[in-house]
Design an enzyme around this catalytic site. Structure first.
Site, short mmCIF file in Angstrom:
data_model
loop_
_atom_site.label_atom_id
_atom_site.label_comp_id
_atom_site.label_asym_id
_atom_site.label_seq_id
_atom_site.Cartn_x
_atom_site.Cartn_y
_atom_site.Cartn_z
N GLU A 53 -40.67 39.53 -58.93
CA GLU A 53 -40.31 39.93 -57.57
C GLU A 53 -41.22 41.07 -57.11
O GLU A 53 -41.68 41.88 -57.92
CB GLU A 53 -38.83 40.33 -57.57
CG GLU A 53 -38.27 40.83 -56.25
CD GLU A 53 -38.33 39.84 -55.10
OE1 GLU A 53 -39.44 39.37 -54.78
OE2 GLU A 53 -37.28 39.57 -54.47
N ASP A 54 -41.48 41.11 -55.81
CA ASP A 54 -42.33 42.18 -55.29
C ASP A 54 -41.61 43.52 -55.26
O ASP A 54 -42.13 44.52 -55.74
CB ASP A 54 -42.88 41.81 -53.89
CG ASP A 54 -41.79 41.37 -52.91
OD1 ASP A 54 -40.59 41.37 -53.28
OD2 ASP A 54 -42.13 41.04 -51.76
N ASP A 106 -34.88 46.23 -53.15
CA ASP A 106 -34.49 47.16 -52.09
C ASP A 106 -32.98 47.37 -52.18
O ASP A 106 -32.50 48.17 -52.99
CB ASP A 106 -34.95 46.54 -50.76
CG ASP A 106 -34.77 47.44 -49.58
OD1 ASP A 106 -34.79 48.65 -49.75
OD2 ASP A 106 -34.58 46.92 -48.45
N ARG A 157 -49.81 40.90 -45.37
CA ARG A 157 -49.70 40.53 -46.79
C ARG A 157 -51.03 40.65 -47.51
O ARG A 157 -51.09 40.86 -48.71
CB ARG A 157 -49.21 39.08 -46.93
CG ARG A 157 -47.79 38.85 -46.48
CD ARG A 157 -47.32 37.47 -46.94
NE ARG A 157 -46.11 37.04 -46.27
CZ ARG A 157 -44.88 37.36 -46.65
NH1 ARG A 157 -44.70 38.14 -47.69
NH2 ARG A 157 -43.83 36.91 -45.98
P1 IMP Z 1 -33.20 43.21 -51.11
O1 IMP Z 1 -32.40 41.96 -51.14
O2 IMP Z 1 -32.69 44.17 -50.07
O3 IMP Z 1 -33.36 43.87 -52.45
O4 IMP Z 1 -34.60 42.83 -50.52
C1 IMP Z 1 -35.60 42.31 -51.26
C2 IMP Z 1 -36.63 41.69 -50.36
O5 IMP Z 1 -36.76 42.39 -49.11
C3 IMP Z 1 -37.99 41.76 -51.01
O6 IMP Z 1 -38.24 40.60 -51.74
C4 IMP Z 1 -38.92 41.89 -49.84
O7 IMP Z 1 -39.32 40.62 -49.38
C5 IMP Z 1 -38.10 42.55 -48.75
N1 IMP Z 1 -38.41 43.98 -48.64
C6 IMP Z 1 -37.65 45.01 -49.04
N2 IMP Z 1 -38.25 46.19 -48.79
C7 IMP Z 1 -39.44 45.87 -48.25
C8 IMP Z 1 -40.56 46.67 -47.78
O8 IMP Z 1 -40.60 47.91 -47.83
N3 IMP Z 1 -41.61 45.97 -47.28
C9 IMP Z 1 -41.65 44.62 -47.21
N4 IMP Z 1 -40.65 43.85 -47.63
C10 IMP Z 1 -39.55 44.47 -48.14
MG MG Z 2 -39.59 39.05 -50.73
#
Ligand code: IMP
Ligand code: MG
Length: 177
Positions: free
Chosen positions: A98-99, A102, A164
């Site tokens: 995973e990138d 968050d 990207r």
């Molecule tokens: P989560 O479900 O809130 O943990 O979000 C995860 C996904 O949100 C990641 O796979 C990213 O695609 C996107 N994301 C969260 N923070 C960022 C950011 O700072 N920049 C770009 N994409 C983000």
């Molecule tokens: Mg993502």
């Protein structure tokens, strides 16, 4: 693409060094195994392609696309599978690539979903972690960088599908378009 107002948070060199280090850790933990790397589209493609070339193990790769974000910089809490795996992961050693983590909503959903397919093991490798934003408990087994609560783009990460292809990881300072 028009120049966006950004500030470099992590240079391509810093990222490369960390990716190599992460590959070393995974190599040690997966000796004599053939893990399946599951890349979460689209943000993790750049990370996967660098990481897998540093990893001196036989691997297989597959892709999943999920969406929790819509067109904004705050999480909606809704996770949808947009593209599922092509291979079975039953009895396989699976590593989610995973990138960024968050809120954790995406990964906690994915973890449960993939665990229900009976892998032999399941671990999470995330390049970036924003621990301040966590809403649900999920921690990466391997993590590149813990970063502050800023919206970042580049090295695969986007804002509205843009940026990207920036080679460095940058903080997006203006959310124009
Ligand atoms: P989560 O479900 O809130 O943990 O979000 C995860 C996904 O949100 C990641 O796979 C990213 O695609 C996107 N994301 C969260 N923070 C960022 C950011 O700072 N920049 C770009 N994409 C983000
Ligand atoms: Mg993502």
């Amino acid at each position: 693409m028009p120049a966006a107002k950004t500030r470099i948070l992590l240079t391509r060199e810093e990222i490369t060094q960390k990716v190599e280090e992460l590959a070393g850790q995974v190599f040690k933990d997966y000796q004599h195994k053939t893990p399946v790397l599951i890349c979460i589209l689209k943000g993790a493609v750049v990370f996967l392609s660098d990481f897998m070339r540093y990893l001196q193990l036989p691997v297989q790769i597959d892709f999943m696309a999920v969406s929790s974000y819509g067109q904004s910089t705050t999480t909606t809490g809704v996770v949808r599978i947009l593209k599922d795996l092509e291979m079975s992961i039953e009895n396989r050693d699976v590593i989610i690539i995973e990138d960024i983590i968050d809120t954790g909503l995406t990964l906690s959903y994915l973890r449960e979903n993939l665990l229900s397919r009976n892998p032999r093991s399941l671990k999470i490798l995330a390049l970036l972690d924003k621990p301040d934003r966590r809403k649900v408990k999920v921690e990466p087994d391997y993590c590149g960088f813990s970063i502050p609560d800023e919206f970042v783009v580049g090295y695969g990460l986007d804002f509205n599908e843009k940026y990207r292809n920036l080679p460095d990881l940058c903080i997006l300072l203006e959310f124009g378009s």
